[in-house]
Design an enzyme around this catalytic site. Structure first.
Site, PDB file in Angstrom:
ATOM      1  N   ARG A 101       0.879  -1.181   0.000  1.00 46.11           N
ATOM      2  CA  ARG A 101       0.000   0.000   0.000  1.00 46.11           C
ATOM      3  C   ARG A 101       0.907   1.219   0.000  1.00 46.11           C
ATOM      4  O   ARG A 101       1.695   1.416   0.926  1.00 46.11           O
ATOM      5  CB  ARG A 101      -0.911   0.018   1.227  1.00 46.11           C
ATOM      6  CG  ARG A 101      -1.585   1.370   1.427  1.00 46.11           C
ATOM      7  CD  ARG A 101      -2.699   1.346   2.439  1.00 46.11           C
ATOM      8  NE  ARG A 101      -3.865   0.662   1.904  1.00 46.11           N
ATOM      9  CZ  ARG A 101      -5.109   0.801   2.398  1.00 46.11           C
ATOM     10  NH1 ARG A 101      -5.335   1.601   3.422  1.00 46.11           N
ATOM     11  NH2 ARG A 101      -6.123   0.153   1.861  1.00 46.11           N
ATOM     12  N   HIS A 128      -7.319   0.793  -6.531  1.00 51.05           N
ATOM     13  CA  HIS A 128      -7.550  -0.039  -5.329  1.00 51.05           C
ATOM     14  C   HIS A 128      -8.220  -1.334  -5.801  1.00 51.05           C
ATOM     15  O   HIS A 128      -9.391  -1.595  -5.519  1.00 51.05           O
ATOM     16  CB  HIS A 128      -8.437   0.728  -4.344  1.00 51.05           C
ATOM     17  CG  HIS A 128      -8.419   0.189  -2.940  1.00 51.05           C
ATOM     18  ND1 HIS A 128      -7.666  -0.903  -2.555  1.00 51.05           N
ATOM     19  CD2 HIS A 128      -9.069   0.604  -1.812  1.00 51.05           C
ATOM     20  CE1 HIS A 128      -7.859  -1.139  -1.265  1.00 51.05           C
ATOM     21  NE2 HIS A 128      -8.699  -0.243  -0.794  1.00 51.05           N
ATOM     22  N   GLN A 131     -10.182  -3.794  -3.433  1.00 56.15           N
ATOM     23  CA  GLN A 131     -11.473  -3.273  -2.974  1.00 56.15           C
ATOM     24  C   GLN A 131     -12.547  -3.498  -4.036  1.00 56.15           C
ATOM     25  O   GLN A 131     -13.670  -3.909  -3.726  1.00 56.15           O
ATOM     26  CB  GLN A 131     -11.348  -1.777  -2.663  1.00 56.15           C
ATOM     27  CG  GLN A 131     -12.632  -1.153  -2.177  1.00 56.15           C
ATOM     28  CD  GLN A 131     -13.032  -1.637  -0.801  1.00 56.15           C
ATOM     29  OE1 GLN A 131     -12.277  -1.503   0.137  1.00 56.15           O
ATOM     30  NE2 GLN A 131     -14.224  -2.217  -0.667  1.00 56.15           N
ATOM     31  N   ASP A 218     -17.233   7.318  -1.477  1.00 52.53           N
ATOM     32  CA  ASP A 218     -15.935   7.184  -0.802  1.00 52.53           C
ATOM     33  C   ASP A 218     -15.595   8.567  -0.242  1.00 52.53           C
ATOM     34  O   ASP A 218     -16.263   9.562  -0.577  1.00 52.53           O
ATOM     35  CB  ASP A 218     -14.884   6.722  -1.840  1.00 52.53           C
ATOM     36  CG  ASP A 218     -13.486   6.547  -1.255  1.00 52.53           C
ATOM     37  OD1 ASP A 218     -13.364   6.345  -0.027  1.00 52.53           O
ATOM     38  OD2 ASP A 218     -12.509   6.607  -2.026  1.00 52.53           O
ATOM     39  N   CYS A 257     -16.440   1.932   0.663  1.00 53.87           N
ATOM     40  CA  CYS A 257     -15.275   1.078   0.939  1.00 53.87           C
ATOM     41  C   CYS A 257     -14.795   1.229   2.378  1.00 53.87           C
ATOM     42  O   CYS A 257     -14.078   0.362   2.871  1.00 53.87           O
ATOM     43  CB  CYS A 257     -14.159   1.369  -0.048  1.00 53.87           C
ATOM     44  SG  CYS A 257     -13.529   3.056   0.030  1.00 53.87           S
ATOM     45  N   ARG A 285     -13.606  -8.320   1.511  1.00 55.96           N
ATOM     46  CA  ARG A 285     -12.176  -8.090   1.249  1.00 55.96           C
ATOM     47  C   ARG A 285     -11.394  -9.379   1.529  1.00 55.96           C
ATOM     48  O   ARG A 285     -10.497  -9.748   0.777  1.00 55.96           O
ATOM     49  CB  ARG A 285     -11.649  -6.968   2.154  1.00 55.96           C
ATOM     50  CG  ARG A 285     -12.275  -5.599   1.916  1.00 55.96           C
ATOM     51  CD  ARG A 285     -11.905  -5.051   0.560  1.00 55.96           C
ATOM     52  NE  ARG A 285     -10.463  -5.007   0.370  1.00 55.96           N
ATOM     53  CZ  ARG A 285      -9.651  -4.035   0.809  1.00 55.96           C
ATOM     54  NH1 ARG A 285     -10.151  -3.006   1.448  1.00 55.96           N
ATOM     55  NH2 ARG A 285      -8.350  -4.066   0.577  1.00 55.96           N
TER      56      ARG A 285
HETATM   57  N1   CP Z   1     -11.246   0.123   2.354  1.00 56.32           N
HETATM   58  C1   CP Z   1      -9.993   0.023   2.810  1.00 56.32           C
HETATM   59  O1   CP Z   1      -9.046  -0.208   2.050  1.00 56.32           O
HETATM   60  O2   CP Z   1      -9.870   0.173   4.147  1.00 56.32           O
HETATM   61  P1   CP Z   1      -8.531   0.346   4.962  1.00 56.32           P
HETATM   62  O3   CP Z   1      -7.933   1.671   4.577  1.00 56.32           O
HETATM   63  O4   CP Z   1      -8.935   0.296   6.408  1.00 56.32           O
HETATM   64  O5   CP Z   1      -7.580  -0.763   4.605  1.00 56.32           O
HETATM   65  N1  NVA Z   2      -9.915   6.809  -1.718  1.00 54.15           N
HETATM   66  C1  NVA Z   2      -9.596   6.395  -0.370  1.00 54.15           C
HETATM   67  C2  NVA Z   2      -9.818   4.938  -0.200  1.00 54.15           C
HETATM   68  C3  NVA Z   2      -9.560   4.429   1.192  1.00 54.15           C
HETATM   69  C4  NVA Z   2      -9.743   2.955   1.324  1.00 54.15           C
HETATM   70  C5  NVA Z   2      -8.173   6.756  -0.032  1.00 54.15           C
HETATM   71  O1  NVA Z   2      -7.290   6.563  -0.868  1.00 54.15           O
HETATM   72  O2  NVA Z   2      -7.935   7.255   1.064  1.00 54.15           O
END
Ligand code: CP
Ligand code: NVA
Length: 299
Positions: A101, A128, A131, A218, A257, A285
């Site tokens: 990540r 993502h 997700q 989101d 999400c 997930r």
């Molecule tokens: N939706 C998602 O990726 O959640 P987290 O940021 O908690 O991993």
């Molecule tokens: N768009 C959001 C998704 C979080 C899971 C971010 O990148 O923070």
């Protein structure tokens, strides 16, 4: 499939095969299923916060027989400036796969190329994919299929989530209407490359939600954008709430999400009213990512 770097890089049949596998893994959870990661260590490199992604990968890797090794940026030399290309060449000699990540998609691509081990995108600024696989699994479970369904997204039109949704719509051929403020719309160049007849951009949330079977949202400010508070003002009128949802199709579901900012992109009442689909989506997930791990495991 050697890596999962994006939805853009998947074919439709790969997406549906992953969802089929996820459904089987979900149904057989706890029955001592296959252990394709037995004896393997998978690193999780996270340079952004996470609850769902971290926990679901750690649990999923263990359930498949492997050992997860969580490495936050601040605990490894990456956080002190060691380049990703050196981190990749070290980890590639020690662990069997890596879940990343981070910010730049290019860092993920470089890691995959130089490490020589299966690499999974656990969220970048561009996409993502894990997700979206969970979201598609949730749509299948609740509505049967995305075919013939109108999917709406209300919020940032050019975030990691919307980019992955747009690629999913293009690959699977479903209708996706994104309601976003003009300043957050995808650039024309991206839409030209996407070349998806089913994807439409509007600046009117009501138009997007009219007759929609899935209403997705989101956060307005993604991780890394926290200092862009001015951007939030652009989203006046873009909250997913019960008034907006009164236009949606009967039997519609709401997806988020998570994490959610109640009172911003979604109202408290709406989130709680649709908690069943939103937390099913979170659970999925785990199952979707186990399918990805099974597909990528090397012996
Ligand atoms: N939706 C998602 O990726 O959640 P987290 O940021 O908690 O991993
Ligand atoms: N768009 C959001 C998704 C979080 C899971 C971010 O990148 O923070």
């Amino acid at each position: 499939m050697n890596h999962l770097l994006s939805i853009e890089s998947l074919e439709a049949d790969q997406i549906t095969a992953l969802l089929d596998s996820a459904a089987l893994l979900k149904a057989a959870r706890g029955e001592g299923g296959p252990q394709p990661l037995s004896g393997q260590t998978w690193a999780l490199i996270f340079t952004k916060s996470s609850t769902r992604t971290r926990v679901s990968f750690e649990v999923g890797i263990r359930e498949l027989g492997g050992f997860p090794l969580f490495l936050s940026k601040n605990e490894i030399q990456l956080g002190r400036g060691e380049p990703i290309r050196d981190t990749a060449r070290v980890l590639g000699r020690m662990v069997h796969g890596c879940v990343i990540r981070t910010y730049a998609q290019q860092d993920l691509v470089e890691f995959a190329r130089l490490s020589g081990i299966p690499t999974i995108n656990a969220l970048t600024d561009d996409e993502h994919p894990c997700q979206i696989l969970a979201d598609l699994l949730t749509i299948r479970e609740t509505l049967g299929s995305w075919e013939g369904r109108k999917i709406a997204f209300v919020g940032d039109g050019f975030s990691n989530m919307t980019r992955s949704w747009m690629w999913a719509a293009r690959k699977l051929g479903f209708e996706l209407v994104i309601a976003t403020p003009p300043t957050c719309a995808p650039p024309q160049g991206f839409l030209n490359d996407l070349n998806a007849p089913g994807v439409r951009i509007t600046h009117d949330p009501r138009e997007a939600v009219d007759g929609a079977h899935v209403v997705n949202t989101d956060v307005w400010l993604s991780m890394g954008q926290e200092d862009q508070k001015d951007k939030e003002q652009e989203f006046a009128g873009f909250q997913v709430n019960d008034a907006l949802l009164s236009r949606a199709a009967e039997g519609h579901i709401v997806l988020h999400c998570l994490p959610a900012y109640r009172g911003k992109e979604i109202s408290e009442e709406t989130l709680e009213r649709h908690a069943a689909s939103i937390f099913l989506q979170a659970e999925n997930r785990l199952h979707a990512q186990k399918a990805v791990l099974v597909a990528l495991a090397r012996r």
